[in-house]
Motif scaffolding. Structure first.
Motif, PDB file in Angstrom:
ATOM      1  N   ASP A   8      -7.992   2.932   8.503  1.00 55.35           N
ATOM      2  CA  ASP A   8      -7.936   1.185   7.785  1.00 55.35           C
ATOM      3  C   ASP A   8      -8.587   1.042   8.999  1.00 55.35           C
ATOM      4  O   ASP A   8      -9.414   1.203  10.224  1.00 55.35           O
ATOM      5  CB  ASP A   8      -6.221   1.898   8.379  1.00 55.35           C
ATOM      6  N   ASN A  52      -6.368  -2.780   2.442  1.00 56.86           N
ATOM      7  CA  ASN A  52      -5.760  -3.651   2.097  1.00 56.86           C
ATOM      8  C   ASN A  52      -6.771  -4.850   2.652  1.00 56.86           C
ATOM      9  O   ASN A  52      -6.336  -4.825   3.065  1.00 56.86           O
ATOM     10  CB  ASN A  52      -5.032  -3.121   1.667  1.00 56.86           C
ATOM     11  N   CYS A 100      -4.792   1.102  -6.369  1.00 63.57           N
ATOM     12  CA  CYS A 100      -5.181   1.553  -5.115  1.00 63.57           C
ATOM     13  C   CYS A 100      -5.068   0.730  -3.834  1.00 63.57           C
ATOM     14  O   CYS A 100      -5.612   0.599  -2.743  1.00 63.57           O
ATOM     15  CB  CYS A 100      -6.911   0.831  -5.246  1.00 63.57           C
ATOM     16  N   ARG A 101      -3.498   0.293  -3.718  1.00 64.47           N
ATOM     17  CA  ARG A 101      -3.414  -0.883  -3.077  1.00 64.47           C
ATOM     18  C   ARG A 101      -2.541   0.081  -2.304  1.00 64.47           C
ATOM     19  O   ARG A 101      -1.553   0.886  -3.018  1.00 64.47           O
ATOM     20  CB  ARG A 101      -2.605  -1.924  -3.318  1.00 64.47           C
ATOM     21  N   LYS A 102      -2.831   0.513  -1.117  1.00 69.36           N
ATOM     22  CA  LYS A 102      -1.799   1.335  -0.391  1.00 69.36           C
ATOM     23  C   LYS A 102      -0.455   0.682  -0.274  1.00 69.36           C
ATOM     24  O   LYS A 102      -0.343  -0.251   0.310  1.00 69.36           O
ATOM     25  CB  LYS A 102      -2.483   1.657   1.079  1.00 69.36           C
ATOM     26  N   PRO A 103       0.391   1.748  -0.011  1.00 68.61           N
ATOM     27  CA  PRO A 103       0.656   3.073  -0.108  1.00 68.61           C
ATOM     28  C   PRO A 103       0.326   3.983  -1.207  1.00 68.61           C
ATOM     29  O   PRO A 103       0.684   4.873  -1.120  1.00 68.61           O
ATOM     30  CB  PRO A 103       1.855   2.982   0.128  1.00 68.61           C
ATOM     31  N   LYS A 104      -0.521   3.753  -2.218  1.00 59.57           N
ATOM     32  CA  LYS A 104      -0.745   4.131  -3.429  1.00 59.57           C
ATOM     33  C   LYS A 104      -2.361   4.895  -2.679  1.00 59.57           C
ATOM     34  O   LYS A 104      -3.112   4.294  -2.178  1.00 59.57           O
ATOM     35  CB  LYS A 104      -0.927   3.047  -4.861  1.00 59.57           C
ATOM     36  N   PRO A 105      -2.676   6.084  -3.929  1.00 60.58           N
ATOM     37  CA  PRO A 105      -3.614   6.251  -2.712  1.00 60.58           C
ATOM     38  C   PRO A 105      -5.164   6.946  -3.663  1.00 60.58           C
ATOM     39  O   PRO A 105      -5.956   6.872  -3.858  1.00 60.58           O
ATOM     40  CB  PRO A 105      -3.327   8.258  -2.997  1.00 60.58           C
ATOM     41  N   ALA A 130       2.070   2.427   5.153  1.00 58.07           N
ATOM     42  CA  ALA A 130       1.879   2.557   4.036  1.00 58.07           C
ATOM     43  C   ALA A 130       0.009   3.166   3.728  1.00 58.07           C
ATOM     44  O   ALA A 130      -0.087   3.937   3.452  1.00 58.07           O
ATOM     45  CB  ALA A 130       1.039   1.361   3.496  1.00 58.07           C
ATOM     46  N   ASP A 131      -0.082   3.243   5.239  1.00 57.74           N
ATOM     47  CA  ASP A 131      -1.527   4.416   5.572  1.00 57.74           C
ATOM     48  C   ASP A 131      -1.050   5.301   5.481  1.00 57.74           C
ATOM     49  O   ASP A 131      -1.956   6.328   4.913  1.00 57.74           O
ATOM     50  CB  ASP A 131      -2.159   4.072   7.189  1.00 57.74           C
ATOM     51  N   ALA A 134      -0.372   6.563   1.371  1.00 55.13           N
ATOM     52  CA  ALA A 134      -1.450   7.067   1.022  1.00 55.13           C
ATOM     53  C   ALA A 134      -2.087   7.702   1.048  1.00 55.13           C
ATOM     54  O   ALA A 134      -2.848   8.583   0.496  1.00 55.13           O
ATOM     55  CB  ALA A 134      -2.420   5.542   0.758  1.00 55.13           C
TER      56      ALA A 134
END
Length: 200
Positions: A8, A52, A100-105, A130-131, A134
């Motif tokens: 991150d 992000n 693509c925005r964390k928390p998505k992987p 969120a990190d 993800a």
């Protein structure tokens, strides 16, 4: 086999601020963080960033300014003997509902495809829930550093939302020490640092 660490940015590598980092002078590395990346490089790890960057979506920063911020990152890191191989970022705001925005992987998936690696063998490091979410969703080895504003208040016990598969470290320096201790040395990667944006 490529040894890869995904970091991150804000709160993990550099200090977080109340306002979005929009100018190079606002980017300040956390104590010991640059040296930690250099140590990972020296142990044969390729290090990339997954971040992000909603300031782009909100119009608070443009690509030219973001490139200047990352140019400072690369310059200071090089002076410390380290290297970030590429920077992947999500420019979207939450309302965009991107993947693509964390928390998505999504960023992690893109990194896995770019480098041709099995994400189950990749270490992913961040300072927030969120990190962690993800990295877990992508199947990475999950690491939490207790720096930045997103850190949990306590690790005894770690809040349940973080799960029990998280490796916890005081900071990036402690993370580097742990990874280097468990892996044999290898020649550091060669070449020049590059910014590789991902626009989702």
């Amino acid at each position: 086999m490529l040894k890869l660490v995904i970091l991150d940015r804000d709160g993990t590598l550099n200090a977080e601020t109340d306002a979005f980092i929009a100018r190079p002078e606002q980017w300040q590395a956390l104590p010991g963080a640059l040296e930690a990346v250099a140590r990972l490089n020296q142990a044969g790890y390729t290090v990339v960033i997954a971040a992000n960057v909603p300031g782009l979506g909100r119009g608070l920063i443009d690509m030219a300014a973001l490139n200047e911020v990352h140019a400072r990152l690369h310059k200071e890191l090089a002076a410390a003997g380290g290297r970030i191989d590429s920077v992947f970022f999500c420019p979207h705001v939450p309302e965009d509902q991107c993947d693509c925005r964390k928390p998505k992987p999504g960023l992690f998936t893109q990194i896995g495809l770019r480098y041709g690696v099995d994400l189950a063998q990749v270490h992913a490091v961040g300072n927030s829930l969120a990190d962690v979410q993800a990295a877990r969703a992508a199947g990475c080895r999950v690491h939490l550093v207790l720096t930045g504003r997103g850190r949990p208040d306590s690790t005894d016990p770690l809040p349940a939302a973080f799960g029990d598969d998280v490796h916890v470290h005081a900071d990036l320096g402690a993370l580097a020490q742990a990874l280097v201790a468990q892996a044999p040395s290898a020649p550091p990667p060669t070449g020049q640092a590059a910014v590789s944006p991902s626009l989702g």
